[in-house]
Design a protein around this motif. Structure first.
Motif, PDB file in Angstrom:
ATOM      1  N   MET A 186      12.412   1.757 -14.162  1.00  0.00           N
ATOM      2  CA  MET A 186      13.121   0.660 -13.475  1.00  0.00           C
ATOM      3  C   MET A 186      12.116  -0.374 -12.943  1.00  0.00           C
ATOM      4  O   MET A 186      11.065  -0.003 -12.415  1.00  0.00           O
ATOM      5  N   SER A 187      12.445  -1.654 -13.124  1.00  0.00           N
ATOM      6  CA  SER A 187      11.527  -2.704 -12.679  1.00  0.00           C
ATOM      7  C   SER A 187      11.989  -3.261 -11.322  1.00  0.00           C
ATOM      8  O   SER A 187      13.109  -2.996 -10.881  1.00  0.00           O
ATOM      9  N   PHE A 188      11.131  -4.082 -10.698  1.00  0.00           N
ATOM     10  CA  PHE A 188      11.540  -4.750  -9.458  1.00  0.00           C
ATOM     11  C   PHE A 188      12.690  -5.717  -9.738  1.00  0.00           C
ATOM     12  O   PHE A 188      13.580  -5.888  -8.899  1.00  0.00           O
ATOM     13  N   ALA A 189      12.676  -6.329 -10.940  1.00  0.00           N
ATOM     14  CA  ALA A 189      13.750  -7.272 -11.278  1.00  0.00           C
ATOM     15  C   ALA A 189      15.100  -6.543 -11.299  1.00  0.00           C
ATOM     16  O   ALA A 189      16.118  -7.088 -10.847  1.00  0.00           O
ATOM     17  N   ALA A 190      15.083  -5.311 -11.793  1.00  0.00           N
ATOM     18  CA  ALA A 190      16.334  -4.541 -11.874  1.00  0.00           C
ATOM     19  C   ALA A 190      16.869  -4.214 -10.481  1.00  0.00           C
ATOM     20  O   ALA A 190      18.044  -3.875 -10.321  1.00  0.00           O
ATOM     21  N   LEU A 191      16.012  -4.330  -9.473  1.00  0.00           N
ATOM     22  CA  LEU A 191      16.466  -4.079  -8.090  1.00  0.00           C
ATOM     23  C   LEU A 191      17.062  -5.342  -7.471  1.00  0.00           C
ATOM     24  O   LEU A 191      17.344  -5.368  -6.272  1.00  0.00           O
ATOM     25  N   GLN A 192      17.214  -6.378  -8.296  1.00  0.00           N
ATOM     26  CA  GLN A 192      17.852  -7.644  -7.855  1.00  0.00           C
ATOM     27  C   GLN A 192      17.017  -8.402  -6.832  1.00  0.00           C
ATOM     28  O   GLN A 192      17.565  -9.092  -5.964  1.00  0.00           O
ATOM     29  N   LEU A 193      15.703  -8.275  -6.912  1.00  0.00           N
ATOM     30  CA  LEU A 193      14.865  -9.075  -6.006  1.00  0.00           C
ATOM     31  C   LEU A 193      14.786 -10.509  -6.539  1.00  0.00           C
ATOM     32  O   LEU A 193      14.824 -10.741  -7.747  1.00  0.00           O
ATOM     33  N   ILE A 194      14.660 -11.460  -5.620  1.00  0.00           N
ATOM     34  CA  ILE A 194      14.661 -12.874  -6.012  1.00  0.00           C
ATOM     35  C   ILE A 194      13.307 -13.260  -6.640  1.00  0.00           C
ATOM     36  O   ILE A 194      12.290 -12.606  -6.399  1.00  0.00           O
ATOM     37  N   ASP A 195      13.336 -14.357  -7.401  1.00  0.00           N
ATOM     38  CA  ASP A 195      12.157 -14.764  -8.177  1.00  0.00           C
ATOM     39  C   ASP A 195      10.863 -14.920  -7.370  1.00  0.00           C
ATOM     40  O   ASP A 195       9.818 -14.441  -7.805  1.00  0.00           O
ATOM     41  N   PRO A 196      10.894 -15.593  -6.201  1.00  0.00           N
ATOM     42  CA  PRO A 196       9.616 -15.745  -5.478  1.00  0.00           C
ATOM     43  C   PRO A 196       8.990 -14.388  -5.147  1.00  0.00           C
ATOM     44  O   PRO A 196       7.766 -14.233  -5.213  1.00  0.00           O
ATOM     45  N   LEU A 197       9.817 -13.419  -4.816  1.00  0.00           N
ATOM     46  CA  LEU A 197       9.276 -12.088  -4.514  1.00  0.00           C
ATOM     47  C   LEU A 197       8.731 -11.441  -5.791  1.00  0.00           C
ATOM     48  O   LEU A 197       7.658 -10.821  -5.779  1.00  0.00           O
ATOM     49  N   LEU A 198       9.458 -11.604  -6.897  1.00  0.00           N
ATOM     50  CA  LEU A 198       9.002 -11.004  -8.160  1.00  0.00           C
ATOM     51  C   LEU A 198       7.662 -11.597  -8.587  1.00  0.00           C
ATOM     52  O   LEU A 198       6.769 -10.878  -9.039  1.00  0.00           O
ATOM     53  N   ARG A 199       7.512 -12.910  -8.375  1.00  0.00           N
ATOM     54  CA  ARG A 199       6.248 -13.549  -8.754  1.00  0.00           C
ATOM     55  C   ARG A 199       5.101 -13.018  -7.894  1.00  0.00           C
ATOM     56  O   ARG A 199       4.025 -12.705  -8.381  1.00  0.00           O
ATOM     57  N   THR A 200       5.370 -12.893  -6.598  1.00  0.00           N
ATOM     58  CA  THR A 200       4.326 -12.381  -5.698  1.00  0.00           C
ATOM     59  C   THR A 200       3.949 -10.957  -6.080  1.00  0.00           C
ATOM     60  O   THR A 200       2.764 -10.599  -6.118  1.00  0.00           O
ATOM     61  N   LEU A 201       4.942 -10.134  -6.396  1.00  0.00           N
ATOM     62  CA  LEU A 201       4.653  -8.740  -6.757  1.00  0.00           C
ATOM     63  C   LEU A 201       3.813  -8.680  -8.031  1.00  0.00           C
ATOM     64  O   LEU A 201       2.889  -7.863  -8.140  1.00  0.00           O
ATOM     65  N   ALA A 202       4.123  -9.578  -8.966  1.00  0.00           N
ATOM     66  CA  ALA A 202       3.337  -9.606 -10.207  1.00  0.00           C
ATOM     67  C   ALA A 202       1.890  -9.985  -9.894  1.00  0.00           C
ATOM     68  O   ALA A 202       0.944  -9.389 -10.417  1.00  0.00           O
ATOM     69  N   GLU A 203       1.708 -10.960  -8.981  1.00  0.00           N
ATOM     70  CA  GLU A 203       0.349 -11.371  -8.608  1.00  0.00           C
ATOM     71  C   GLU A 203      -0.396 -10.242  -7.896  1.00  0.00           C
ATOM     72  O   GLU A 203      -1.608 -10.108  -8.010  1.00  0.00           O
ATOM     73  N   LEU A 204       0.342  -9.437  -7.147  1.00  0.00           N
ATOM     74  CA  LEU A 204      -0.294  -8.325  -6.441  1.00  0.00           C
ATOM     75  C   LEU A 204      -0.586  -7.138  -7.368  1.00  0.00           C
ATOM     76  O   LEU A 204      -1.233  -6.172  -6.966  1.00  0.00           O
ATOM     77  N   GLY A 205      -0.070  -7.199  -8.576  1.00  0.00           N
ATOM     78  CA  GLY A 205      -0.297  -6.103  -9.527  1.00  0.00           C
ATOM     79  C   GLY A 205       0.648  -4.933  -9.320  1.00  0.00           C
ATOM     80  O   GLY A 205       0.355  -3.821  -9.749  1.00  0.00           O
ATOM     81  N   TYR A 206       1.768  -5.165  -8.649  1.00  0.00           N
ATOM     82  CA  TYR A 206       2.777  -4.108  -8.491  1.00  0.00           C
ATOM     83  C   TYR A 206       3.682  -4.164  -9.727  1.00  0.00           C
ATOM     84  O   TYR A 206       4.539  -5.033  -9.835  1.00  0.00           O
ATOM     85  N   ASP A 207       3.513  -3.232 -10.658  1.00  0.00           N
ATOM     86  CA  ASP A 207       4.296  -3.270 -11.893  1.00  0.00           C
ATOM     87  C   ASP A 207       5.700  -2.710 -11.694  1.00  0.00           C
ATOM     88  O   ASP A 207       6.689  -3.311 -12.095  1.00  0.00           O
ATOM     89  N   ASP A 208       5.760  -1.538 -11.089  1.00  0.00           N
ATOM     90  CA  ASP A 208       7.056  -0.871 -10.926  1.00  0.00           C
ATOM     91  C   ASP A 208       7.237  -0.409  -9.492  1.00  0.00           C
ATOM     92  O   ASP A 208       6.260  -0.098  -8.816  1.00  0.00           O
ATOM     93  N   PRO A 209       8.490  -0.325  -9.055  1.00  0.00           N
ATOM     94  CA  PRO A 209       8.715   0.194  -7.710  1.00  0.00           C
ATOM     95  C   PRO A 209       8.394   1.682  -7.636  1.00  0.00           C
ATOM     96  O   PRO A 209       8.566   2.408  -8.617  1.00  0.00           O
ATOM     97  N   THR A 210       7.933   2.126  -6.476  1.00  0.00           N
ATOM     98  CA  THR A 210       7.692   3.564  -6.275  1.00  0.00           C
ATOM     99  C   THR A 210       9.049   4.237  -6.007  1.00  0.00           C
ATOM    100  O   THR A 210      10.044   3.540  -5.730  1.00  0.00           O
ATOM    101  N   PRO A 211       9.114   5.565  -6.046  1.00  0.00           N
ATOM    102  CA  PRO A 211      10.413   6.240  -5.837  1.00  0.00           C
ATOM    103  C   PRO A 211      11.101   5.840  -4.529  1.00  0.00           C
ATOM    104  O   PRO A 211      12.300   5.576  -4.510  1.00  0.00           O
ATOM    105  N   VAL A 212      10.328   5.744  -3.431  1.00  0.00           N
ATOM    106  CA  VAL A 212      10.988   5.383  -2.163  1.00  0.00           C
ATOM    107  C   VAL A 212      11.494   3.940  -2.220  1.00  0.00           C
ATOM    108  O   VAL A 212      12.561   3.617  -1.671  1.00  0.00           O
TER     109      VAL A 212
END
Ligand SMILES: Nc1ncnc2c1ncn2[C@@H]1O[C@H](COP(=O)(O)OP(=O)(O)OP(=O)(O)O)[C@@H](O)[C@H]1O
Length: 490
Positions: free
Chosen positions: A1-27
């Motif tokens: 499951m990706s962060f996008a699948a969690l319905q996060l908005i684009d600015p957050l998704l872009r920031t997560l990509a810049e931080l190198g967070y590929d996938d959400p952790t289980p929690v």
């Protein structure tokens, strides 16, 4: 499951990509949808598994999509037990919210209150605070909770341990009844379960890993020895095992200062964090350690919770904690975000009940070993049958290898800070997201100072030195040097 699948908005998704967070952790997978839906939540997940983003990301999204703050208002309040953790959680909100037009700030004691009062004038979307200072601000009329939407309690059980219960009650009484409440920790005591029953309404319960479990990524080992031999054993292991950076926990503030004095005298770069040090000095020591300008950070349990020190390879318990849960949090400073880590505990006979309590909590008998030359004269009684995997079969004395039995993951420390140890290259820092103008306020962090040579130890005059032989001799020299330097006592 990706962060996008969690319905996060684009600015957050872009920031997560810049931080190198590929996938959400289980929690994060479990918490994010529940928080976005406005539900109350009680979440337990092991140390270093990304709980902060588990609440910060969905809250940033909710705050961005609806509502605005008025003068002195606070929309989201995050309460944490220590000042260092407050800085870190605030920094996480800033990093994750770098592309969002929100106002956040951090407030804690030990520093002037005026700048905090000023910051609150225009109101804040997110305020991260420790309970005592928050109450001071509230009593001064610096803030109002009329607009409060969400309360987050991070490491709530620690706040109760620290005696903040009355402060917390006073804060809760001032909050609107209609709000979202989130409770996050790696350990949950009975008291905290009782508190949750009172505070949370129809909560979603997230259990991403067994509660009170030590992180699987941390290899643990107990060295049994005599109490008086501990300081010397520590110095010996640091040299023999060629430690990189290590976070060393001691029970008392005095014990921390004594150990720092000894380590500095032995040529290590070492600094202290405990409650009697001035707050700027505490933060500076932590920042220098995070920047790898200091090799050994010695601390009381004030540093046990939540602190995220990138790629820290080793945690050492000079003394076992009196609260078993704190063991889980202490060793959780290493082995974070899937990295490997090691935890060493020096245990003397009078700590056997503490060891037993820890082993009961983590449902694991810790492997034991004795270091040649530091064997315990006062045997540490058995606490159970060691698990099969434990590599504690001791070879005959003469044949014992001089190499450590627990491989400590290697990590870089700058050369000038650690004159006596091997110095691999520093690892690349994690990328941080850009901070656009009009975005989050800058944190009042002291910039890390350049590395300097280890200085002579500072020790409270008249202190008792626990160390023996070489360590004791070295430490005994320290008070005169400390007096000459005029450094604060603690
Ligand atoms: N989805 C992710 N992908 C990669 N790294 C992540 C992700 N989420 C968090 N991290 C990183 O993992 C580390 C641990 O995160 P965090 O400090 O939130 O852990 P925690 O569960 O709150 O730990 P503790 O119980 O010790 O407070 C941080 O360095 C963070 O940047």
């Amino acid at each position: 499951m990706s962060f996008a699948a969690l319905q996060l908005i684009d600015p957050l998704l872009r920031t997560l990509a810049e931080l190198g967070y590929d996938d959400p952790t289980p929690v994060q997978k479990q918490a994010i949808p529940a928080v976005l839906a406005g539900r109350d939540l009680m979440a337990a997940a092991q140390t270093g598994t990304g709980k902060t983003a588990g609440f910060a990301l969905p809250l940033l999204q909710r705050l961005t999509l609806a509502g605005a703050v008025g003068p002195h208002g606070v929309r989201c309040l995050v309460l944490v037990p220590t000042r260092e953790l407050a800085e870190q959680v605030y920094d996480s909100f800033r990093r994750y919210g770098a592309a969002l037009p929100l106002r956040a700030f951090v407030a804690y004691g030990g520093v002037p209150i005026e700048p905090q009062v000023n910051k609150l004038r225009k109101g804040l979307d997110v305020l991260v605070a420790t309970p005592g200072r928050l109450l001071d601000l509230l009593r001064q009329g610096a803030l109002t909770f009329a607009q409060l939407e969400t309360l987050v309690l991070d490491e709530a059980d620690r706040m109760l341990d620290l005696g903040f219960a009355a402060d917390l009650d006073a804060v809760f009484a001032a909050l609107p009844a209609q709000r979202q409440t989130l409770l996050f920790s790696a350990t949950f005591s009975d008291t905290i379960h009782a508190m949750a029953t009172q505070l949370l309404q129809d909560p979603v319960s997230v259990q991403a890993s067994p509660a009170n479990a030590a992180a699987k990524t941390v290899r643990q080992l107990v060295y049994t020895t005599d109490k008086k031999a501990k300081p010397e054993l520590l110095v010996h292991l640091a040299r023999q095992q060629d430690w990189g950076q290590a976070l060393i926990f001691a029970k008392t503030k005095k014990g921390v200062d004594q150990l720092v004095a000894l380590l500095q005298d032995e040529g290590f770069s070492a600094e202290a964090i405990h409650g009697d040090r001035p707050q700027p000095a505490r933060l500076q020591a932590l920042n220098r350690f995070k920047a790898r300008q200091v090799q050994l950070l010695v601390a009381t349990d004030v540093a046990a919770r939540g602190l995220d020190i990138q790629a820290l390879p080793l945690v050492v318990n000079m003394d076992l904690p009196t609260v078993a849960e704190d063991y889980v949090h202490r060793i959780g400073r290493t082995g974070r975000a899937g990295a490997a880590g090691a935890a060493i505990s020096l245990v003397a006979a009078d700590e056997v009940e503490l060891l037993r309590a820890i082993e009961t909590l983590i449902k694991q008998v810790l492997p034991r070993v004795e270091e040649p030359g530091f064997e315990a004269n006062h045997r540490v009684p058995s606490t159970g049958t060691p698990p099969k995997a434990a590599t504690v079969v001791r070879p005959a004395k003469a044949a014992r290898p001089a190499v450590p039995r627990l491989a400590v993951p290697k990590q870089a420390v700058p050369k000038q800070a650690v004159p006596k140890l091997a110095v691999p290259k520093p690892a690349a820092p994690r990328p941080s997201a850009p901070r656009p103008a009009g975005g989050f306020e800058q944190a009042p962090l002291a910039p890390p100072k350049p590395a300097r040579k280890p200085r002579p130890a500072a020790v409270p005059p008249g202190r008792t030195v626990v160390a023996t032989s070489r360590g004791a001799k070295a430490a005994a020299k320290a008070p005169a040097k400390a007096a000459a330097k005029g450094r604060p006592k603690r």
